[in-house]
Motif scaffolding. Sequence first.
Motif, PDB file in Angstrom:
ATOM      1  N   UNK A   1       0.764  -1.023  -0.094  1.00 42.85           N
ATOM      2  CA  UNK A   1      -0.015  -0.060  -0.138  1.00 42.85           C
ATOM      3  C   UNK A   1       0.692   1.265  -0.058  1.00 42.85           C
ATOM      4  N   UNK A   2       0.354   2.254  -0.332  1.00 41.25           N
ATOM      5  CA  UNK A   2       0.840   3.739  -0.410  1.00 41.25           C
ATOM      6  C   UNK A   2       0.606   4.615   1.034  1.00 41.25           C
ATOM      7  N   UNK A   3       1.746   5.045   1.371  1.00 40.80           N
ATOM      8  CA  UNK A   3       1.465   5.690   2.917  1.00 40.80           C
ATOM      9  C   UNK A   3       2.011   7.077   2.386  1.00 40.80           C
ATOM     10  N   UNK A   4       1.038   8.000   2.908  1.00 42.42           N
ATOM     11  CA  UNK A   4       1.531   9.648   2.657  1.00 42.42           C
ATOM     12  C   UNK A   4       1.852  10.031   4.185  1.00 42.42           C
ATOM     13  N   UNK A   5       3.059  10.460   4.443  1.00 40.66           N
ATOM     14  CA  UNK A   5       3.174  10.690   5.984  1.00 40.66           C
ATOM     15  C   UNK A   5       2.842  12.248   5.896  1.00 40.66           C
ATOM     16  N   UNK A   6       2.822  12.806   7.336  1.00 39.18           N
ATOM     17  CA  UNK A   6       2.714  14.406   7.532  1.00 39.18           C
ATOM     18  C   UNK A   6       3.503  14.955   6.813  1.00 39.18           C
ATOM     19  N   UNK A   7       4.540  14.620   6.701  1.00 34.75           N
ATOM     20  CA  UNK A   7       5.742  15.605   5.879  1.00 34.75           C
ATOM     21  C   UNK A   7       5.337  15.717   4.388  1.00 34.75           C
ATOM     22  N   UNK A   8       4.370  14.971   3.725  1.00 35.31           N
ATOM     23  CA  UNK A   8       4.186  15.058   2.303  1.00 35.31           C
ATOM     24  C   UNK A   8       4.788  13.716   1.757  1.00 35.31           C
ATOM     25  N   UNK A   9       5.728  13.138   2.216  1.00 31.26           N
ATOM     26  CA  UNK A   9       6.481  12.216   1.568  1.00 31.26           C
ATOM     27  C   UNK A   9       5.668  10.842   1.420  1.00 31.26           C
TER      28      UNK A   9
END
Length: 93
Positions: free
Chosen positions: A59-67
């Motif tokens: 799965x794809x995860x977008x972190x709070x940093x935007x990465x």
Amino acid sequence: MTMTWLEFALLHTSAPTTVRVSARHGDRFAEPTLVGPCVVDHRRTIVFCPPDADVPPGSLVTLPTGRTTRVRSACHLDAHGYRLPGHLQLDLE
């Protein structure tokens, strides 16, 4: 007494943190959804999520940093009598 997931997340973060997840199902990705509250360990690229989260490997995860990154592995961990509550651990690439 074992703490709840929310209590644990608030104890280990300055504020509730969410990540955006596009769950992988076969060769397709679901629409992004928010998962949280989470505890993000940026040093080890690990995300600790609520125990009811459904985030399969790939799965794809977008972190709070935007990465945005992929989930290498996902493991449901039970409390087993420890103070750490049950949770889903995501190891990221």
